[in-house]
Design a protein around this motif. Sequence first.
Motif, PDB file in Angstrom:
ATOM      1  N   ASP A 146      50.992 -14.010  97.158  1.00 31.79           N
ATOM      2  CA  ASP A 146      49.853 -14.000  97.880  1.00 31.79           C
ATOM      3  C   ASP A 146      49.045 -13.247  96.734  1.00 31.79           C
ATOM      4  O   ASP A 146      49.966 -11.738  96.723  1.00 31.79           O
ATOM      5  CB  ASP A 146      49.629 -13.569  99.210  1.00 31.79           C
ATOM      6  CG  ASP A 146      50.053 -15.234 100.058  1.00 31.79           C
ATOM      7  OD1 ASP A 146      49.988 -15.645  99.524  1.00 31.79           O
ATOM      8  OD2 ASP A 146      50.520 -14.408 100.954  1.00 31.79           O
ATOM      9  N   ARG A 172      50.198 -19.193  96.484  1.00 27.44           N
ATOM     10  CA  ARG A 172      50.813 -20.360  96.230  1.00 27.44           C
ATOM     11  C   ARG A 172      52.411 -20.698  97.111  1.00 27.44           C
ATOM     12  O   ARG A 172      53.222 -19.686  96.650  1.00 27.44           O
ATOM     13  CB  ARG A 172      51.219 -19.982  94.892  1.00 27.44           C
ATOM     14  CG  ARG A 172      51.489 -20.963  93.518  1.00 27.44           C
ATOM     15  CD  ARG A 172      52.097 -20.884  92.418  1.00 27.44           C
ATOM     16  NE  ARG A 172      52.404 -19.988  91.782  1.00 27.44           N
ATOM     17  CZ  ARG A 172      52.616 -19.178  91.016  1.00 27.44           C
ATOM     18  NH1 ARG A 172      51.187 -19.033  89.843  1.00 27.44           N
ATOM     19  NH2 ARG A 172      53.624 -17.887  90.586  1.00 27.44           N
ATOM     20  N   LYS A 182      43.256 -14.639  97.327  1.00 29.53           N
ATOM     21  CA  LYS A 182      42.480 -14.941  95.667  1.00 29.53           C
ATOM     22  C   LYS A 182      43.649 -16.515  94.967  1.00 29.53           C
ATOM     23  O   LYS A 182      43.229 -17.184  94.830  1.00 29.53           O
ATOM     24  CB  LYS A 182      42.107 -14.467  94.256  1.00 29.53           C
ATOM     25  CG  LYS A 182      40.863 -14.055  95.053  1.00 29.53           C
ATOM     26  CD  LYS A 182      39.374 -14.580  94.772  1.00 29.53           C
ATOM     27  CE  LYS A 182      38.470 -13.661  94.912  1.00 29.53           C
ATOM     28  NZ  LYS A 182      37.204 -14.978  95.311  1.00 29.53           N
ATOM     29  N   ILE A 183      44.989 -15.912  96.308  1.00 28.41           N
ATOM     30  CA  ILE A 183      45.827 -16.652  95.133  1.00 28.41           C
ATOM     31  C   ILE A 183      46.673 -16.690  96.483  1.00 28.41           C
ATOM     32  O   ILE A 183      46.854 -15.992  97.183  1.00 28.41           O
ATOM     33  CB  ILE A 183      47.311 -16.162  94.765  1.00 28.41           C
ATOM     34  CG1 ILE A 183      45.860 -16.499  92.719  1.00 28.41           C
ATOM     35  CG2 ILE A 183      48.070 -17.209  93.932  1.00 28.41           C
ATOM     36  CD1 ILE A 183      46.495 -16.065  91.527  1.00 28.41           C
ATOM     37  N   VAL A 186      51.328 -14.675  87.716  1.00 29.09           N
ATOM     38  CA  VAL A 186      49.779 -15.055  87.974  1.00 29.09           C
ATOM     39  C   VAL A 186      49.234 -15.002  87.859  1.00 29.09           C
ATOM     40  O   VAL A 186      48.215 -13.874  86.726  1.00 29.09           O
ATOM     41  CB  VAL A 186      49.766 -14.949  90.128  1.00 29.09           C
ATOM     42  CG1 VAL A 186      50.544 -15.446  90.927  1.00 29.09           C
ATOM     43  CG2 VAL A 186      49.030 -13.411  89.697  1.00 29.09           C
TER      44      VAL A 186
END
Length: 417
Positions: free
Chosen positions: A372, A383, A380-381, A396
Amino acid sequence: MRADIVIVGGGPAGLAAAIAAAKENRNLDVLILERDSELGGILNQCIHNGFGLHTFNEELTGPEYADRFEQQLDGLNIRYMLNTMVLNVASGSVTAVNSSEGVFNVECSAIVLCMGCRERPRGALNIPGLRPAGVFTAGTAQRLVNIEGYMPGKEVVILGSGDIGLIMARRMTLEGAKVKAVCELMPYSGGLKRNIVQCLDDFDIPLLLSHTVIDIKGKERVTSVVIAEVDESLKPIPGSEQEIPCDTLLLSCGLIPENELSRACDVKINPATNGPVVNESFETSIPGIFACGNVLHVHDLVDYVSEESARAGRSAARYVASSKPNSGSEIQIKTGNGVRYTVPSFVRVEGLDSDLTIRFRSGNVYKNLYIDVLIDGNQKIHRRKQIITPGEMEQVILKKDDLSDCTGEILVQITEG
């Protein structure tokens, strides 16, 4: 002596930084200072393949990878001095020594630190026992076999499962030695998964996790080592001792960034990496001094070293050409659950010419997890990954546009489940 940019170290990081700086501004005078008798650094003794898959889209040996960069020096305004030891670094000057010039100073506008890293020796491990011949770091053994042409021993135990140790397990086996075991203190390996498979599994070499060496026996030469299983607090478990006859012990117990020069000039050091704290341009806490490669943080792939170092070289060239330093506001990159460190440690959006790559390592093995990234508390992420280990670097990528309105911090964390 005068140069626009001084590169301290001519290994993979120094070569990539010098080439990128010279290509960024062909009017700059770039000088590499290298303590060895040839450029290339550690790559010269890494004769195994596996290099260059990201950079050149093909598999190369270490010397081949270094040669690709050395060939690029031709036609660029890059000088290099070999057999030259840098004694001191300060803002705007470097002091070095060699046999032809004696002690000399180089005045410069920017410095890129590319000193690499060194192995942790036996003295730092506090292994009990005598001090017989036959105890080597894995890198020393690698140089003896691959460059000097000497075999360190015939019956080998390896302590530590870092990539160099794994590769030397295979190398010693191919040269006719018997590798009895690879012992790892932690409950997970410190090397890449592919190296575990190709160097240990393919040769039926046992990997003993949660094991360490507690005694070295032998008077003139190693005759055996005593290993033991360790508990959750990494203490040997009584009754688990096992003596393994051998004549050689190789140590692959971690790498230490060589930052004596950095500390001497008061560069701020990250305690998690033992390397300098840098921003998005790989600039340290001292303006005009940049750092990249293994002196910054220990990498598992040389391709990433080259990528980061090229960024540092371009940044140094722009720093020299700029009339005033970039002084944009700083956004801190914080580490959350499961993340040991990030590189860079902070970012100035004004200093980005493209998206931001953040590289990090986990502090443990995690399975079925999410990586995260939160910007000002907004995700924003998110994954998903099956597994993440401390031995493999993660990354990232954040879009520059996502950072333009950031006023707080960036948080990188691991969420299980």
